[in-house]
Design a protein around this motif. Sequence first.
Motif, PDB file in Angstrom:
ATOM      1  N   LEU A  25      40.547  49.857  65.923  1.00 29.73           N
ATOM      2  CA  LEU A  25      40.956  48.517  66.348  1.00 29.73           C
ATOM      3  C   LEU A  25      40.866  48.364  67.865  1.00 29.73           C
ATOM      4  O   LEU A  25      40.458  47.318  68.376  1.00 29.73           O
ATOM      5  CB  LEU A  25      42.389  48.234  65.863  1.00 29.73           C
ATOM      6  CG  LEU A  25      42.892  46.820  66.155  1.00 29.73           C
ATOM      7  CD1 LEU A  25      41.942  45.779  65.566  1.00 29.73           C
ATOM      8  CD2 LEU A  25      44.288  46.610  65.580  1.00 29.73           C
ATOM      9  N   LEU A  29      38.760  45.501  69.587  1.00 28.13           N
ATOM     10  CA  LEU A  29      39.291  44.520  70.527  1.00 28.13           C
ATOM     11  C   LEU A  29      38.480  44.497  71.822  1.00 28.13           C
ATOM     12  O   LEU A  29      38.261  43.437  72.425  1.00 28.13           O
ATOM     13  CB  LEU A  29      40.764  44.823  70.827  1.00 28.13           C
ATOM     14  CG  LEU A  29      41.728  44.531  69.663  1.00 28.13           C
ATOM     15  CD1 LEU A  29      43.155  44.939  70.026  1.00 28.13           C
ATOM     16  CD2 LEU A  29      41.697  43.051  69.297  1.00 28.13           C
ATOM     17  N   LEU A  58      42.752  36.270  74.285  1.00 23.73           N
ATOM     18  CA  LEU A  58      43.048  37.362  73.369  1.00 23.73           C
ATOM     19  C   LEU A  58      44.565  37.573  73.221  1.00 23.73           C
ATOM     20  O   LEU A  58      45.079  37.839  72.151  1.00 23.73           O
ATOM     21  CB  LEU A  58      42.386  38.652  73.857  1.00 23.73           C
ATOM     22  CG  LEU A  58      42.532  39.860  72.929  1.00 23.73           C
ATOM     23  CD1 LEU A  58      41.806  39.587  71.628  1.00 23.73           C
ATOM     24  CD2 LEU A  58      41.984  41.104  73.584  1.00 23.73           C
ATOM     25  N   SER A  60      47.995  39.668  74.036  1.00 21.05           N
ATOM     26  CA  SER A  60      48.393  41.052  74.333  1.00 21.05           C
ATOM     27  C   SER A  60      47.788  42.003  73.308  1.00 21.05           C
ATOM     28  O   SER A  60      48.141  41.967  72.132  1.00 21.05           O
ATOM     29  CB  SER A  60      49.919  41.165  74.315  1.00 21.05           C
ATOM     30  OG  SER A  60      50.285  42.503  74.050  1.00 21.05           O
ATOM     31  N   LEU A  63      50.269  44.107  71.462  1.00 23.11           N
ATOM     32  CA  LEU A  63      50.989  43.409  70.411  1.00 23.11           C
ATOM     33  C   LEU A  63      50.162  43.360  69.141  1.00 23.11           C
ATOM     34  O   LEU A  63      50.655  43.553  68.032  1.00 23.11           O
ATOM     35  CB  LEU A  63      51.320  41.987  70.893  1.00 23.11           C
ATOM     36  CG  LEU A  63      52.489  41.306  70.180  1.00 23.11           C
ATOM     37  CD1 LEU A  63      53.750  42.141  70.351  1.00 23.11           C
ATOM     38  CD2 LEU A  63      52.692  39.911  70.726  1.00 23.11           C
ATOM     39  N   ILE A  64      48.858  43.083  69.320  1.00 21.60           N
ATOM     40  CA  ILE A  64      47.967  43.048  68.159  1.00 21.60           C
ATOM     41  C   ILE A  64      47.927  44.413  67.478  1.00 21.60           C
ATOM     42  O   ILE A  64      47.995  44.529  66.256  1.00 21.60           O
ATOM     43  CB  ILE A  64      46.545  42.629  68.568  1.00 21.60           C
ATOM     44  CG1 ILE A  64      46.563  41.237  69.196  1.00 21.60           C
ATOM     45  CG2 ILE A  64      45.619  42.658  67.358  1.00 21.60           C
ATOM     46  CD1 ILE A  64      45.218  40.780  69.701  1.00 21.60           C
ATOM     47  N   ASP A  67      51.191  44.942  65.580  1.00 19.70           N
ATOM     48  CA  ASP A  67      51.257  44.173  64.343  1.00 19.70           C
ATOM     49  C   ASP A  67      50.332  44.754  63.290  1.00 19.70           C
ATOM     50  O   ASP A  67      50.680  44.819  62.110  1.00 19.70           O
ATOM     51  CB  ASP A  67      50.896  42.710  64.606  1.00 19.70           C
ATOM     52  CG  ASP A  67      52.021  41.973  65.315  1.00 19.70           C
ATOM     53  OD1 ASP A  67      51.766  40.902  65.899  1.00 19.70           O
ATOM     54  OD2 ASP A  67      53.156  42.496  65.284  1.00 19.70           O
ATOM     55  N   SER A  68      49.148  45.164  63.725  1.00 17.34           N
ATOM     56  CA  SER A  68      48.225  45.737  62.755  1.00 17.34           C
ATOM     57  C   SER A  68      48.747  47.053  62.222  1.00 17.34           C
ATOM     58  O   SER A  68      48.655  47.357  61.037  1.00 17.34           O
ATOM     59  CB  SER A  68      46.854  45.957  63.393  1.00 17.34           C
ATOM     60  OG  SER A  68      46.336  44.746  63.855  1.00 17.34           O
ATOM     61  N   VAL A  71      51.238  46.887  59.469  1.00 20.91           N
ATOM     62  CA  VAL A  71      50.765  46.567  58.123  1.00 20.91           C
ATOM     63  C   VAL A  71      50.784  47.804  57.240  1.00 20.91           C
ATOM     64  O   VAL A  71      51.136  47.752  56.064  1.00 20.91           O
ATOM     65  CB  VAL A  71      49.332  45.989  58.184  1.00 20.91           C
ATOM     66  CG1 VAL A  71      48.735  45.918  56.795  1.00 20.91           C
ATOM     67  CG2 VAL A  71      49.346  44.634  58.836  1.00 20.91           C
TER      68      VAL A  71
ATOM     69  N   GLY B  49      45.831  37.396  67.489  1.00 22.68           N
ATOM     70  CA  GLY B  49      47.055  38.096  67.117  1.00 22.68           C
ATOM     71  C   GLY B  49      47.348  38.017  65.641  1.00 22.68           C
ATOM     72  O   GLY B  49      48.088  38.837  65.107  1.00 22.68           O
ATOM     73  N   TYR B  52      43.445  39.971  63.439  1.00 23.98           N
ATOM     74  CA  TYR B  52      43.270  41.408  63.214  1.00 23.98           C
ATOM     75  C   TYR B  52      44.315  42.004  62.287  1.00 23.98           C
ATOM     76  O   TYR B  52      43.993  42.812  61.405  1.00 23.98           O
ATOM     77  CB  TYR B  52      43.184  42.145  64.548  1.00 23.98           C
ATOM     78  CG  TYR B  52      41.827  41.940  65.178  1.00 23.98           C
ATOM     79  CD1 TYR B  52      41.646  40.989  66.183  1.00 23.98           C
ATOM     80  CD2 TYR B  52      40.725  42.645  64.725  1.00 23.98           C
ATOM     81  CE1 TYR B  52      40.402  40.762  66.718  1.00 23.98           C
ATOM     82  CE2 TYR B  52      39.474  42.424  65.252  1.00 23.98           C
ATOM     83  CZ  TYR B  52      39.314  41.480  66.252  1.00 23.98           C
ATOM     84  OH  TYR B  52      38.072  41.247  66.764  1.00 23.98           O
ATOM     85  N   PRO B  53      45.602  41.631  62.413  1.00 22.30           N
ATOM     86  CA  PRO B  53      46.555  42.096  61.396  1.00 22.30           C
ATOM     87  C   PRO B  53      46.168  41.656  59.989  1.00 22.30           C
ATOM     88  O   PRO B  53      46.325  42.404  59.026  1.00 22.30           O
ATOM     89  CB  PRO B  53      47.881  41.470  61.822  1.00 22.30           C
ATOM     90  CG  PRO B  53      47.743  41.298  63.292  1.00 22.30           C
ATOM     91  CD  PRO B  53      46.305  40.961  63.531  1.00 22.30           C
ATOM     92  N   ARG B  56      43.444  43.840  58.809  1.00 17.73           N
ATOM     93  CA  ARG B  56      43.989  45.152  58.423  1.00 17.73           C
ATOM     94  C   ARG B  56      44.638  45.072  57.050  1.00 17.73           C
ATOM     95  O   ARG B  56      44.484  45.934  56.200  1.00 17.73           O
ATOM     96  CB  ARG B  56      44.998  45.593  59.489  1.00 17.73           C
ATOM     97  CG  ARG B  56      45.732  46.863  59.176  1.00 17.73           C
ATOM     98  CD  ARG B  56      44.881  48.104  59.374  1.00 17.73           C
ATOM     99  NE  ARG B  56      44.556  48.363  60.750  1.00 17.73           N
ATOM    100  CZ  ARG B  56      45.275  49.114  61.581  1.00 17.73           C
ATOM    101  NH1 ARG B  56      46.387  49.654  61.171  1.00 17.73           N
ATOM    102  NH2 ARG B  56      44.871  49.290  62.820  1.00 17.73           N
ATOM    103  N   ARG B  57      45.344  43.978  56.873  1.00 16.25           N
ATOM    104  CA  ARG B  57      46.035  43.796  55.603  1.00 16.25           C
ATOM    105  C   ARG B  57      45.043  43.734  54.449  1.00 16.25           C
ATOM    106  O   ARG B  57      45.222  44.355  53.399  1.00 16.25           O
ATOM    107  CB  ARG B  57      46.870  42.517  55.648  1.00 16.25           C
ATOM    108  CG  ARG B  57      48.008  42.487  54.652  1.00 16.25           C
ATOM    109  CD  ARG B  57      48.946  41.352  54.908  1.00 16.25           C
ATOM    110  NE  ARG B  57      48.263  40.106  55.206  1.00 16.25           N
ATOM    111  CZ  ARG B  57      48.352  39.464  56.357  1.00 16.25           C
ATOM    112  NH1 ARG B  57      49.102  39.948  57.336  1.00 16.25           N
ATOM    113  NH2 ARG B  57      47.695  38.337  56.569  1.00 16.25           N
TER     114      ARG B  57
END
Lengths: 880, 111
Positions: A25, A29, A58, A60, A63-64, A67-68, A71, B49, B52-53, B56-57
């Motif tokens: 990731l 990014l 984009l 932060s 932060l991305i 969050d990823s 998951v 934001g 990408y999550p 991934r999910r």
Amino acid sequence: MRSRLLALLRRLALLPRRDRLDRDLEEELRFHLDMSTEAARAGGAGEEEARRTARLRLGSPSLILEDSRAVLGFPRAEALLRDLSLAGRRLRRAPGFTAASVVTLALGIGASSALFALVDAGLRRPLPYPAPERLVSLVETRGASRGAVAPANLADYRVPAFESLAAWHSVEADLSGEGAPETLFGQAVTAEFFAVLGVGPVRGRPFLPAEDREGAERVVIVSDGLWRTAFGSDPGLVGRAIRLDREAHRVVGILPAGFVPPGALGSTRPVSILLPAAFPAALLANRGDHETNVIARLRAGAGVEAARAQIRAVSDRLAADFPDTNGGQSAHVVPLAEDVTRNVRGSLLLLLAAVGAVLAIACLNVANLQMVRALGRRRELAVSAALGASQGRLATGLLVESLLLAGLGGVAGLALAHVLLAGLKALAPVATPRLETAALDARVLGFAVLATVATGLLFGLLPARQAAHARPAESLGTGERQHSSRAVLRWRGALLTVEVALALALMTGAALMVRSVARLNAVELGFETARVVAAQVNLPAAHYPDGARRLAFFEELEQRLAGRPGVESFAFSNRMPLRGGWTTGVLTENDVARPPGEAGETDAQAVSLGYFRTLGIPILRGRSLEPADREGAPYVAVVNEDFARALFPGQEVLGKRVRRGEKAPWITVVGIAASLRRDGRAADLRPQMYLPAAQTSIYPVRLGDLAIRGTGDPSALVALLRREVAALDPEQPVSRVMTLDDALARDLGPRRFGLALLAGFALLALVLTVVGIYGVAAYSVSQRVPELGVRLALGADRSRIVRLVVGDVLGRLALGIALGVVLSLLATRALRGMLFGVAPTDPGTFAAALVVLTLASLAAALRPALRATRIDPVAALRWE
Amino acid sequence: MGNERTGELVQGTLDMLILRTLARGPNHGWGIAQHIERVSAEVLRVEEGSLYPALRRLEVGGLVAAEWGVSENNRRARLYRLTPRGRRRLESELERWDVLVAAIARVLETA
């Protein structure tokens, strides 16, 4: 549901790839950023501006990434692990607090777990029989006193509520013909005994009803233990005959390993044999002869109440029909589990309550400590809150820390419990039922875990609540909320007062016990116990019908042992000291101080010539007993100084005469022996009369005890003794073998246990109190920082600050100490039975306990006080 | 995790848009976002934001698969493609969407 499970499994499977996915990731990014930059440039912006736009767009990256990452995570579990490691680090940074808390908790959890194990084994564990809740005891009572049951009433007690009913009582029998003869302990039981218990012999069979009759063939069932030790696990034992009490008994069964009949559940003497009760006809005809104990099994569907009612009806009917024997008597049904524990239930439960209180105090103490710490950490918590931690998270974090602390305390406590339990088992009075089964098993561990979690929650809740309600702005800005802290201080002061009072009472009690035991140990017995072995030889009446025959046996034994290697001297009597004894009244002759015909009382024994020498009792005046003092010669006695003082005060006792009764022959006093305490260190000095064994056939004493003083290993002496007794009578066992030193130690047993318990509790209470004082002192100092700062700034001496703090603490203690003294005065009265040589209100002991407590308190308050002297006045003044 | 809004999109809807985009063929994150923006005439802007999550999910859920490949301008890029499972999910989501939209429309029509 299934899809959720699959999803979870998939997540778990992908877990190891999480780091790689994150790296992917990151690169993704970067790629995204490049493409975004290019797009911006295509729109006409310069390189730098394009890049900036792209970055803003984009957001932060971290932060991305977070969050990823979340998951694929288990956010709650990971948060918990994080909390734990943070908690661990925080605890390590405050080693003083942590150590104090862990020690306190370990003591509380350890002590309560050990005691719970004891109580659980004794009271709650089910009896080792099938369906034990259906087993009951039946007792006959007259008024408040409970007694054995009369076998003659047995038939009437078979009520419909009982499926089966049986009787049992304790017996002893001498086994001979299998190696050395020995005295066995066992029970005589009726034929239904095994049906009632639901357990029967594992080899052979139970008793038949035909065998449970007077005059039937003699049969016996042996225990697994006896089968192994005396019969070498001989598989052919069943069907063979063995000699019990010099009669052949056929073995019909062998009991399962570990079987203990109900009457022996609290005893250390193992039951080796079961014999048929076979009540004689005469006994069965006499309803007034109470000889046996009764157990029964309730019929399925019948309750204890129904049985009670039916038995009540029967006993009422019997009381009416047979007023001479059964009048005023009633019968009761008690659940067997309750009955077996009746002697110790009260004290065990009391112990459990006491130790539960200790645990509660431990928790409160630790809560106090934690609150002191929490105060110091308010800024840290406020900063966390300002950074975005929710109140829930803060509270959870603190709770996790408390649970971690409790966990550490719990683990240490379990280790302590292990040691404590071993100690308790070694020292506990024998009457504690199922003591040997007390262990740190699953139930006890469950209790320990529960206690740990509960304490962790209990003392963690308060600081957690405080944190949850904290408002960051207030804590980050100005100072304390004075009113709440004053309330807290008062509350804690009250708790401390209680602790101090309790601690002082316990310490005083323990100190009294210590002095008692020390005094007891210092008491002169008046006879020698070192290197003396005592044993009992119970000659059966059937083979030794009169005193003369018994005397002949012992005198021959004496001759055989004389001069043997290791034997210094030998004596026989009715009973050796510390093993019981005879007390009788005596009448004196023509006495001025005592009107003639009035009886005095004296301890008495029938002794052999070697008695005084074997036991090291000096003859002070006159002569000892001589070979000429036999039946036919004038009756003589040696008495001791106390006898002379009591019965012939102020007179010369040599030559005086006494007799046991109006018709008994006169006995002349020929010698005076030194004083002694025949029944142990705690006994009084009593009058003693020593009659020659050869002249005591006319008295109600039987010769049976003997003592050897010798050199070398006592077991060698015992072996020699057994050989010689066997040579005289191969079927005669030697029993109750022990050194007099052991007998002396046993005498001390209950006091030692009491002392150990009290000392343990006192130590516990002291530690808790010291910890509590430390907490209060630290808290109070933290409250007074501005004031102390001002004093320091104004030039106060450091030592004055120390005195201020310590004095403050001591002032709070004063009430507790006063209460403690009062409590001690009341409580030590309960110890009266155990104390020796020291009064329950002995001022010296009270003072000593007080001094120790005060010194400990001073030490506890010292550290916060010293810290107070290091307050920087400038910082303190700024800290409004 | 709660509902996150993308412009005015709800999380589930974003997933559906991504799947639909990938139904046209494999693409990387930037490409997916660009496509959605372009086709919706800039009405729908996908926040990175959320994107990408979401990707991934979908990947963890087995609806898309990802591989490193080469982008259209010869850069190293991580390309996502629809899996058969994802295709099936897309179909069912589209069906539900139709039903949902029709229902809303009916409600809005009736006065």
